[in-house]
Enzyme design. Sequence first.
Site, PDB file in Angstrom:
ATOM      1  N   ASP A 141       0.921   4.355  -6.903  1.00  0.00           N
ATOM      2  CA  ASP A 141       0.773   4.958  -8.220  1.00  0.00           C
ATOM      3  C   ASP A 141       0.996   3.879  -9.274  1.00  0.00           C
ATOM      4  O   ASP A 141       1.882   3.030  -9.124  1.00  0.00           O
ATOM      5  CB  ASP A 141       1.765   6.101  -8.425  1.00  0.00           C
ATOM      6  CG  ASP A 141       1.417   6.918  -9.665  1.00  0.00           C
ATOM      7  OD1 ASP A 141       0.535   7.781  -9.547  1.00  0.00           O
ATOM      8  OD2 ASP A 141       2.009   6.677 -10.724  1.00  0.00           O
ATOM      9  N   THR A 142       0.193   3.915 -10.321  1.00  0.00           N
ATOM     10  CA  THR A 142       0.264   2.916 -11.386  1.00  0.00           C
ATOM     11  C   THR A 142       0.617   3.577 -12.711  1.00  0.00           C
ATOM     12  O   THR A 142       0.026   4.607 -13.071  1.00  0.00           O
ATOM     13  CB  THR A 142      -1.076   2.171 -11.529  1.00  0.00           C
ATOM     14  OG1 THR A 142      -1.397   1.530 -10.285  1.00  0.00           O
ATOM     15  CG2 THR A 142      -0.998   1.113 -12.627  1.00  0.00           C
TER      16      THR A 142
END
Length: 206
Positions: free
Chosen positions: A77-78
């Site tokens: 996840d960014t």
Amino acid sequence: MTGAFANTADIVLASASPRRKELLASTGVDFDVVVSAVEEPAPDEGETPGGYALRLACLKARDVARNRPGAFVLGADTVVAVGEHILGKPVDKDDAARMIGLLAGREHTVVTACCLLGPDGEAVWAEPVSTLVRFGPLTPQTIASYAATGESLDKAGGYAIQGLGGFMIESIDGSYSNVVGLPLSETVHALALAGAICPRRTCGQD
């Protein structure tokens, strides 16, 4: 073109991101893509960008791993953060313009957290990786023009470094692939250390 690595086990990428798929595929390994069905919760009060991204990465990996026993499952996840303020994906073009306006002419942090689960569902790697990115100065007209392209809408922080938004980047300090969506150096190291991949020549697949 064949990449430098080969599988020694089944690998699943728990992400819908085409950018993560392209980055992982560049290594030469084979993997399945299974998108997690979990809803992404909002950050908890006081939660750090790295802690939040890691929580989401592990939620996605665990959700997919339930139906893929025996495989290594990689979740990621960014998030983009200005200080401790987390910027997610914009809800519309106006929201994208607002986010880019916050980033214009200043430095921000891009955090991609990865969670790698082993064949028995155990976490073998869980780490947030950070890259500092600086935007050059941007006029309101330039910001509005970029937001109007629509590229922002599925991107954390409202921009894509590898796409049309590359012109806004003045400098980066850290991993470029991390900003795109997957820190390749750390990911390859973790997969190799866990025994999921090996150099193609070592595996006898050259």
